[in-house]
Design a protein around this motif. Structure first.
Motif, PDB file in Angstrom:
ATOM      1  N   MET A   1       5.285  10.206   9.667  1.00 14.45           N
ATOM      2  CA  MET A   1       5.636  10.098   8.122  1.00 14.45           C
ATOM      3  C   MET A   1       4.672   8.934   7.491  1.00 14.45           C
ATOM      4  N   ALA A   2       4.246   9.185   6.477  1.00 21.32           N
ATOM      5  CA  ALA A   2       3.219   8.026   5.643  1.00 21.32           C
ATOM      6  C   ALA A   2       4.070   7.043   5.011  1.00 21.32           C
ATOM      7  N   ARG A   3       3.774   5.823   5.034  1.00 20.03           N
ATOM      8  CA  ARG A   3       4.607   4.899   4.276  1.00 20.03           C
ATOM      9  C   ARG A   3       4.459   5.179   2.723  1.00 20.03           C
ATOM     10  N   PRO A   4       5.042   4.804   1.943  1.00 21.41           N
ATOM     11  CA  PRO A   4       5.125   4.748   0.479  1.00 21.41           C
ATOM     12  C   PRO A   4       4.313   3.903   0.042  1.00 21.41           C
ATOM     13  N   THR A   5       3.502   4.362  -1.051  1.00 23.21           N
ATOM     14  CA  THR A   5       2.605   3.157  -1.774  1.00 23.21           C
ATOM     15  C   THR A   5       3.378   2.406  -2.594  1.00 23.21           C
ATOM     16  N   GLU A   6       2.659   1.288  -2.717  1.00 21.17           N
ATOM     17  CA  GLU A   6       3.304   0.218  -3.480  1.00 21.17           C
ATOM     18  C   GLU A   6       2.679  -0.025  -4.742  1.00 21.17           C
ATOM     19  N   THR A   7       3.390   0.420  -5.827  1.00 23.08           N
ATOM     20  CA  THR A   7       2.436   0.452  -7.027  1.00 23.08           C
ATOM     21  C   THR A   7       2.092  -1.036  -7.543  1.00 23.08           C
ATOM     22  N   LEU A   8       2.675  -1.799  -7.587  1.00 25.75           N
ATOM     23  CA  LEU A   8       1.847  -3.347  -7.840  1.00 25.75           C
ATOM     24  C   LEU A   8       0.939  -3.557  -7.111  1.00 25.75           C
ATOM     25  N   LYS A   9       0.987  -3.465  -5.716  1.00 26.34           N
ATOM     26  CA  LYS A   9      -0.122  -3.698  -4.929  1.00 26.34           C
ATOM     27  C   LYS A   9      -1.384  -2.852  -5.287  1.00 26.34           C
ATOM     28  N   LYS A  10      -1.126  -1.695  -5.377  1.00 27.19           N
ATOM     29  CA  LYS A  10      -2.127  -0.777  -5.647  1.00 27.19           C
ATOM     30  C   LYS A  10      -2.752  -1.196  -7.020  1.00 27.19           C
ATOM     31  N   GLN A  11      -2.012  -1.380  -8.009  1.00 23.85           N
ATOM     32  CA  GLN A  11      -2.705  -1.908  -9.556  1.00 23.85           C
ATOM     33  C   GLN A  11      -3.480  -2.969  -9.282  1.00 23.85           C
TER      34      GLN A  11
ATOM     35  N   GLY B   1     -10.512  -8.803  -0.161  1.00 22.38           N
ATOM     36  CA  GLY B   1      -9.528  -9.511   0.898  1.00 22.38           C
ATOM     37  C   GLY B   1      -8.598  -8.530   1.729  1.00 22.38           C
ATOM     38  N   VAL B   2      -9.012  -7.192   1.746  1.00 18.16           N
ATOM     39  CA  VAL B   2      -8.032  -6.114   2.618  1.00 18.16           C
ATOM     40  C   VAL B   2      -9.162  -5.503   3.460  1.00 18.16           C
ATOM     41  N   LYS B   3      -8.327  -4.738   4.400  1.00 17.07           N
ATOM     42  CA  LYS B   3      -9.178  -4.058   5.375  1.00 17.07           C
ATOM     43  C   LYS B   3      -9.568  -2.911   4.843  1.00 17.07           C
ATOM     44  N   ARG B   4     -10.603  -2.112   5.403  1.00 22.18           N
ATOM     45  CA  ARG B   4     -11.108  -1.176   5.182  1.00 22.18           C
ATOM     46  C   ARG B   4     -10.039   0.145   4.988  1.00 22.18           C
ATOM     47  N   PRO B   5      -9.239   0.252   6.146  1.00 21.07           N
ATOM     48  CA  PRO B   5      -8.228   1.430   6.193  1.00 21.07           C
ATOM     49  C   PRO B   5      -6.936   1.120   5.089  1.00 21.07           C
ATOM     50  N   THR B   6      -6.930  -0.190   4.680  1.00 22.20           N
ATOM     51  CA  THR B   6      -5.857  -0.175   3.570  1.00 22.20           C
ATOM     52  C   THR B   6      -6.217   0.100   2.226  1.00 22.20           C
ATOM     53  N   LEU B   7      -7.655  -0.060   2.047  1.00 20.38           N
ATOM     54  CA  LEU B   7      -8.259   0.211   0.795  1.00 20.38           C
ATOM     55  C   LEU B   7      -8.296   1.838   0.616  1.00 20.38           C
ATOM     56  N   LEU B   8      -8.592   2.365   1.791  1.00 21.92           N
ATOM     57  CA  LEU B   8      -8.694   3.922   1.881  1.00 21.92           C
ATOM     58  C   LEU B   8      -7.460   4.428   1.819  1.00 21.92           C
ATOM     59  N   TYR B   9      -6.375   3.995   2.199  1.00 18.76           N
ATOM     60  CA  TYR B   9      -4.911   4.319   2.117  1.00 18.76           C
ATOM     61  C   TYR B   9      -4.524   4.542   0.757  1.00 18.76           C
ATOM     62  N   HIS B  10      -4.981   3.422  -0.215  1.00 20.21           N
ATOM     63  CA  HIS B  10      -4.584   3.492  -1.608  1.00 20.21           C
ATOM     64  C   HIS B  10      -5.630   4.376  -2.391  1.00 20.21           C
ATOM     65  N   PHE B  11      -6.692   4.352  -1.910  1.00 18.25           N
ATOM     66  CA  PHE B  11      -7.863   4.912  -2.854  1.00 18.25           C
ATOM     67  C   PHE B  11      -8.723   5.688  -1.755  1.00 18.25           C
ATOM     68  N   PRO B  12      -8.555   7.013  -1.807  1.00 19.82           N
ATOM     69  CA  PRO B  12      -9.337   7.716  -0.787  1.00 19.82           C
ATOM     70  C   PRO B  12     -10.666   7.787  -1.272  1.00 19.82           C
ATOM     71  N   THR B  13     -11.069   8.060  -2.329  1.00 20.97           N
ATOM     72  CA  THR B  13     -12.196   7.766  -3.139  1.00 20.97           C
ATOM     73  C   THR B  13     -12.460   6.985  -4.267  1.00 20.97           C
ATOM     74  N   TYR B  14     -13.742   6.633  -4.418  1.00 16.32           N
ATOM     75  CA  TYR B  14     -13.737   5.475  -5.938  1.00 16.32           C
ATOM     76  C   TYR B  14     -13.168   6.230  -6.987  1.00 16.32           C
ATOM     77  N   SER B  15     -13.412   7.516  -7.262  1.00 17.67           N
ATOM     78  CA  SER B  15     -12.544   8.217  -8.143  1.00 17.67           C
ATOM     79  C   SER B  15     -11.156   7.868  -8.266  1.00 17.67           C
ATOM     80  N   HIS B  16     -10.562   7.899  -7.345  1.00 13.57           N
ATOM     81  CA  HIS B  16      -8.854   7.354  -7.261  1.00 13.57           C
ATOM     82  C   HIS B  16      -8.701   5.955  -7.845  1.00 13.57           C
ATOM     83  N   LEU B  17      -9.677   5.345  -7.245  1.00 12.15           N
ATOM     84  CA  LEU B  17      -9.838   3.861  -7.837  1.00 12.15           C
ATOM     85  C   LEU B  17      -9.842   3.590  -9.098  1.00 12.15           C
TER      86      LEU B  17
END
Length: 76
Positions: A1-11, A38-54
């Motif tokens: 099960m995927a962990r929920p996104t953290e809205t403030l962290k994502k912003q 200052g994050v690891k690549r998997p963390t960035l990709l977890y929140h934003f799979p593509t630059y479009s999402h970012l």
């Protein structure tokens, strides 16, 4: 099960990432972008799979801030 996104962290990640991309250019690799904010690549990709999402997340935040500002001025 995927962990929920953290809205403030994502912003915050979106804001910082867009600042870096403005300086460095959109050709910057995901690995280099993650390192720059200052994050690891998997963390960035977890929140934003593509630059479009970012960019979408950053734009939503910007438009929300602008709306709040305008509404406060209109109500004053």
């Amino acid at each position: 099960m995927a962990r929920p996104t953290e809205t403030l962290k994502k912003q915050e990640l979106a804001r910082r990432a867009v600042e870096v991309l403005q300086r460095e250019g959109i050709e910057l690799s995901v690995a280099r972008l993650a390192e720059a904010i200052g994050v690891k690549r998997p963390t960035l990709l977890y929140h934003f799979p593509t630059y479009s999402h970012l960019f979408e997340a950053a734009l939503v935040e910007l438009l929300t801030e602008q709306s709040v500002f305008v509404l406060e001025r209109m109500n004053a």
